[in-house]
Design an enzyme around this catalytic site. Structure first.
Site, PDB file in Angstrom:
ATOM      1  N   ASP A  65       0.887  -1.178   0.000  1.00 50.89           N
ATOM      2  CA  ASP A  65       0.000   0.000   0.000  1.00 50.89           C
ATOM      3  C   ASP A  65       0.917   1.218   0.000  1.00 50.89           C
ATOM      4  OD1 ASP A  65      -2.112   1.701   0.106  1.00 50.89           O
ATOM      5  OD2 ASP A  65      -2.599   1.321   2.208  1.00 50.89           O
TER       6      ASP A  65
ATOM      7  N   CYS B 247      -4.126   5.136  -3.100  1.00 52.19           N
ATOM      8  CA  CYS B 247      -5.379   5.885  -2.985  1.00 52.19           C
ATOM      9  C   CYS B 247      -5.298   7.138  -3.855  1.00 52.19           C
ATOM     10  CB  CYS B 247      -5.670   6.245  -1.530  1.00 52.19           C
ATOM     11  SG  CYS B 247      -4.344   7.163  -0.727  1.00 52.19           S
TER      12      CYS B 247
END
Length: 246
Positions: free
Chosen positions: A22, A80
């Site tokens: 991530d 994101c």
């Protein structure tokens, strides 16, 4: 653990069966929830994040064990962000550096990843990645790619070795080419020195001959003798005349 993620590939090579990366990103996918991102993030920020993501992704692949008997060798990369520079460009960079392939993420929703964007063209397998948008899927925007490691080969190393070999060969040929003119120049200089010596010897010989000729042509010392006049004429006495009687 507190390792630098960019160095984990060298420190823990082939140590993990599966990895979830991530990656830190610009957060452009959460603008609907945090509008301040529009003001706080700039283009240089996106470029810095993309550079860091590439380093982390390559290091993570190096730390992944593709020979694992537990069905390992898979990694999930997510951000994101909806920026192409942080998503498709980063994964496409990995495809050019390591022996990996993109596999289906197994998600039934989401938009396919871009295979082209403006003037840029990406690998066709990037269509297997997934994009999520706030205005379409009613969630934060993010990106997901599932990557399988095939081997420890590194793309471009053979080409680099060939380039280095070609450069070395070119350097050797250049040295040989430069050495030949140097040898020729040395021979020329030696010949020139010989000619100069010969010329100087001839000059010395000519000077000696000229000196000899001058010595021969010089006037000898003539001794002038005083001439003494000799008179062969005899001085005769006047004759006396005899006078006889008249």
């Amino acid at each position: 653990c507190c390792y630098d993620g960019r160095k984990i590939g060298a420190q823990m090579r082939n140590s993990f069966d599966r990895i979830l990366l991530d990656a830190p990103c610009s957060g452009l996918g959460v603008i609907s929830r945090d509008p301040s991102v529009k003001v706080q993030r700039t283009i240089p920020d996106v470029k810095r994040c993309a550079h860091l993501q590439k380093e982390l992704l390559v290091a993570a692949i190096d730390a992944l064990n593709h020979k694992s008997k537990k069905g390992g060798g898979y990694m999930v990369y997510s951000t994101c962000s909806v920026a192409v520079a942080e998503n498709e460009e980063v994964v496409n960079y990995l495809l050019s550096k390591r022996d990996v392939k993109i596999v289906d993420a197994g998600l039934d929703f989401g938009k396919p990843g871009f295979t082209r964007f403006e003037h840029k063209r990406f690998h066709p397998s990037l269509a297997l990645t997934r994009r999520f948008y706030p205005h379409v899927h009613n969630m934060d925007g993010f990106y997901v790619a599932k990557i399988q490691k095939l081997s420890d080969k590194r793309h471009g190393e053979a080409e680099k070795k060939e380039e280095e070999a070609a450069k070395e060969a070119a350097g050797e040929t250049a040295k040989a080419v430069t050495a030949e003119p140097k040898a020729e120049d040395k021979k020329r200089s030696e010949k020139k020195k010989k000619r100069v010596k010969k010329f100087r010897r001839n000059e010395d010989n000519d000077e000696q001959q000229v000196v000899r000729k001058k010595s021969k042509m010089s006037i000898p010392n003539v001794q002038v003798q005083k001439s003494t006049k000799k008179t062969n004429a005899k001085v005769s006495k006047p004759r006396r005349m005899k006078i006889t009687g008249m």
